[in-house]
Scaffold this active site. Structure first.
Site, PDB file in Angstrom:
ATOM      1  N   GLY A  14       0.871  -1.171   0.000  1.00 12.67           N
ATOM      2  CA  GLY A  14       0.000   0.000   0.000  1.00 12.67           C
ATOM      3  C   GLY A  14       0.903   1.214   0.000  1.00 12.67           C
ATOM      4  O   GLY A  14       1.636   1.463   0.958  1.00 12.67           O
ATOM      5  N   ASN A  70       2.910   2.765   3.141  1.00 11.92           N
ATOM      6  CA  ASN A  70       4.377   2.645   3.096  1.00 11.92           C
ATOM      7  C   ASN A  70       5.022   3.985   3.444  1.00 11.92           C
ATOM      8  O   ASN A  70       6.010   4.049   4.193  1.00 11.92           O
ATOM      9  CB  ASN A  70       4.855   2.250   1.696  1.00 11.92           C
ATOM     10  CG  ASN A  70       4.568   0.791   1.360  1.00 11.92           C
ATOM     11  OD1 ASN A  70       4.267  -0.009   2.232  1.00 11.92           O
ATOM     12  ND2 ASN A  70       4.658   0.459   0.081  1.00 11.92           N
ATOM     13  N   TYR A  81      -4.019  -8.359  -8.647  1.00  7.77           N
ATOM     14  CA  TYR A  81      -4.760  -7.681  -7.583  1.00  7.77           C
ATOM     15  C   TYR A  81      -6.101  -8.367  -7.345  1.00  7.77           C
ATOM     16  O   TYR A  81      -6.799  -8.717  -8.292  1.00  7.77           O
ATOM     17  CB  TYR A  81      -5.085  -6.239  -8.007  1.00  7.77           C
ATOM     18  CG  TYR A  81      -3.927  -5.284  -8.097  1.00  7.77           C
ATOM     19  CD1 TYR A  81      -3.209  -4.909  -6.965  1.00  7.77           C
ATOM     20  CD2 TYR A  81      -3.597  -4.692  -9.313  1.00  7.77           C
ATOM     21  CE1 TYR A  81      -2.173  -3.976  -7.056  1.00  7.77           C
ATOM     22  CE2 TYR A  81      -2.571  -3.768  -9.410  1.00  7.77           C
ATOM     23  CZ  TYR A  81      -1.855  -3.415  -8.275  1.00  7.77           C
ATOM     24  OH  TYR A  81      -0.851  -2.492  -8.375  1.00  7.77           O
ATOM     25  N   ARG A 140      -8.851  -6.802  -5.383  1.00  7.26           N
ATOM     26  CA  ARG A 140      -9.233  -5.626  -4.601  1.00  7.26           C
ATOM     27  C   ARG A 140     -10.504  -4.965  -5.110  1.00  7.26           C
ATOM     28  O   ARG A 140     -10.962  -4.003  -4.503  1.00  7.26           O
ATOM     29  CB  ARG A 140      -8.070  -4.623  -4.590  1.00  7.26           C
ATOM     30  CG  ARG A 140      -7.783  -4.024  -5.963  1.00  7.26           C
ATOM     31  CD  ARG A 140      -6.424  -3.365  -6.072  1.00  7.26           C
ATOM     32  NE  ARG A 140      -6.212  -2.265  -5.153  1.00  7.26           N
ATOM     33  CZ  ARG A 140      -5.073  -1.569  -5.096  1.00  7.26           C
ATOM     34  NH1 ARG A 140      -4.055  -1.862  -5.906  1.00  7.26           N
ATOM     35  NH2 ARG A 140      -4.934  -0.585  -4.256  1.00  7.26           N
ATOM     36  N   ASN A 197       1.992   7.620  -9.150  1.00  5.55           N
ATOM     37  CA  ASN A 197       1.838   6.163  -8.971  1.00  5.55           C
ATOM     38  C   ASN A 197       0.906   5.514  -9.985  1.00  5.55           C
ATOM     39  O   ASN A 197      -0.086   4.868  -9.622  1.00  5.55           O
ATOM     40  CB  ASN A 197       1.303   5.867  -7.554  1.00  5.55           C
ATOM     41  CG  ASN A 197       2.424   5.628  -6.566  1.00  5.55           C
ATOM     42  OD1 ASN A 197       3.582   5.534  -6.930  1.00  5.55           O
ATOM     43  ND2 ASN A 197       2.076   5.557  -5.297  1.00  5.55           N
ATOM     44  N   ASP A 245       7.735   4.972  -2.884  1.00  6.66           N
ATOM     45  CA  ASP A 245       7.129   5.403  -1.620  1.00  6.66           C
ATOM     46  C   ASP A 245       8.223   5.879  -0.665  1.00  6.66           C
ATOM     47  O   ASP A 245       8.062   6.883   0.035  1.00  6.66           O
ATOM     48  CB  ASP A 245       6.349   4.253  -0.980  1.00  6.66           C
ATOM     49  CG  ASP A 245       5.370   3.620  -1.954  1.00  6.66           C
ATOM     50  OD1 ASP A 245       4.875   4.336  -2.833  1.00  6.66           O
ATOM     51  OD2 ASP A 245       5.116   2.407  -1.838  1.00  6.66           O
TER      52      ASP A 245
END
Ligand code: KDG
Length: 319
Positions: free
Chosen positions: A34, A38, A112, A114, A173, A264
């Site tokens: 995440g 992070n 993923y 999610r 990102n 990150d």
């Protein structure tokens, strides 16, 4: 008061016990992932007061995420538990982009799980702006924009120019796999970045997401942020401040174990130095040094160099 609030989905991350395609890997180790948590964990490790805002399920994975992130010293009191939606998880190949294992990035796989997660239900109705604006800095990323219409609304709500707004930090990102099934195009990420004060973007992701090539063109596409940091991978990073010309600081050479989490860590090092009001070259160096630590471990999170140590390492570049 809180120094930095980080808002975004975290996932339980399953990392294969050995390299190879996901089809062949027999077992996985549990970790956490995440981008925003992070950053929060690394900042907490650097001694800053940080808070992570998200939603997780009432399942065991949610409990693990909250406990693991709290164990880094992050305030998790604003994290919501959703009884109806699960915590997101993901699997990825080990050693992608690692110098020794697979130089070929096309071999990297990320799977993923999610869609419909507790965090994807975030919206302006569920996340009060006062909570998200409770720190000196609010750090967001473009991953949230790919999760749902409600998440996109929330990002617009949190980046609105209104009284009480903290310094808005945004890491673009771009995650191609998340945008493939999105009704929106990744140009949303540029719109959001333009509403923020401090923006991090990789040269490679600007090209992949927007077809914009080269640092000068990236600044031209994102003229509003007071500070734009364009990252050139192993080469270093260029900062475009509002006043004065661009400043490039090379990155130290490191033996890469896994690049995941490096962006990150870079943001965390840069934000830490920003909170300490260090000059721009030192902010970039602290970004590089914190990223270097993350690059040399298999998981997302590495112990950042201790402040005194990092300050001495950052000064080495002057000689
Ligand atoms: O930056 C690392 C993240 O990409 C990883 O932890 C997982 O947040 C994640 C995502 O959505 O890709």
């Amino acid at each position: 008061t809180t120094d930095v609030v980080c808002l975004g989905e975290s996932l339980v991350a399953f990392r294969p016990v050995r390299p190879g395609p996901l089809a062949d890997v027999p077992a996985f180790e549990r970790g956490i992932g995440g981008a925003e948590s992070n950053v929060a964990c690394a900042l907490a490790r650097c001694g800053h007061r940080t808070r992570w805002i998200s939603r997780v399920g009432t399942d065991g994975f949610g409990t693990h995420l909250v406990d693991a992130i709290a164990a880094h010293g992050v305030d998790v009191s604003a994290v919501q538990r959703d009884p109806d939606r699960p915590t997101g998880v993901y699997f990825r190949t080990a050693g992608e982009r690692a110098t020794t294992l697979t130089a070929d990035r096309s071999l990297a796989e990320v799977a993923y799980y999610r869609a419909g997660s507790a965090a994807s239900a975030m919206s302006p109705a569920l996340v009060p702006r006062e909570t998200a604006w409770s720190g000196r800095i609010l750090h967001l990323t473009g991953i949230t924009a790919a999760l749902s219409a409600g998440c996109r609304d929330l990002l617009r709500h949190l980046t609105a120019r209104a009284p009480g707004r903290p310094l808005l930090s945004f890491d673009v990102n771009y995650r191609a796999a998340l945008w493939r099934n999105s009704p929106e195009s990744p140009s949303v990420l540029a719109d959001l970045a333009r509403r923020c004060d401090l923006v991090f973007v990789g040269e490679d992701e600007a090209e992949a997401a927007w077809g914009v090539r080269g640092t000068a063109a990236i600044r031209a596409a994102l003229p509003e942020p007071d500070l734009l940091v364009v990252k050139h991978g192993a080469e270093g990073a260029t900062a475009f401040p509002r006043k004065g010309g661009p400043l490039t600081v090379p990155a130290p050479a490191v033996d890469v174990v896994a690049p995941v989490g490096a962006g990150d860590a870079f943001a965390a090092g840069f934000l830490s130095a920003t909170l300490r009001e260090l000059p721009l070259p030192a902010r970039l160096r602290h970004g590089h040094l914190t990223a270097a630590a993350a690059l040399t471990v298999p998981g997302d999170l590495a112990e950042p160099p201790a402040r005194e140590h990092a300050d001495r390492l950052a000064a080495l570049d002057d000689t």
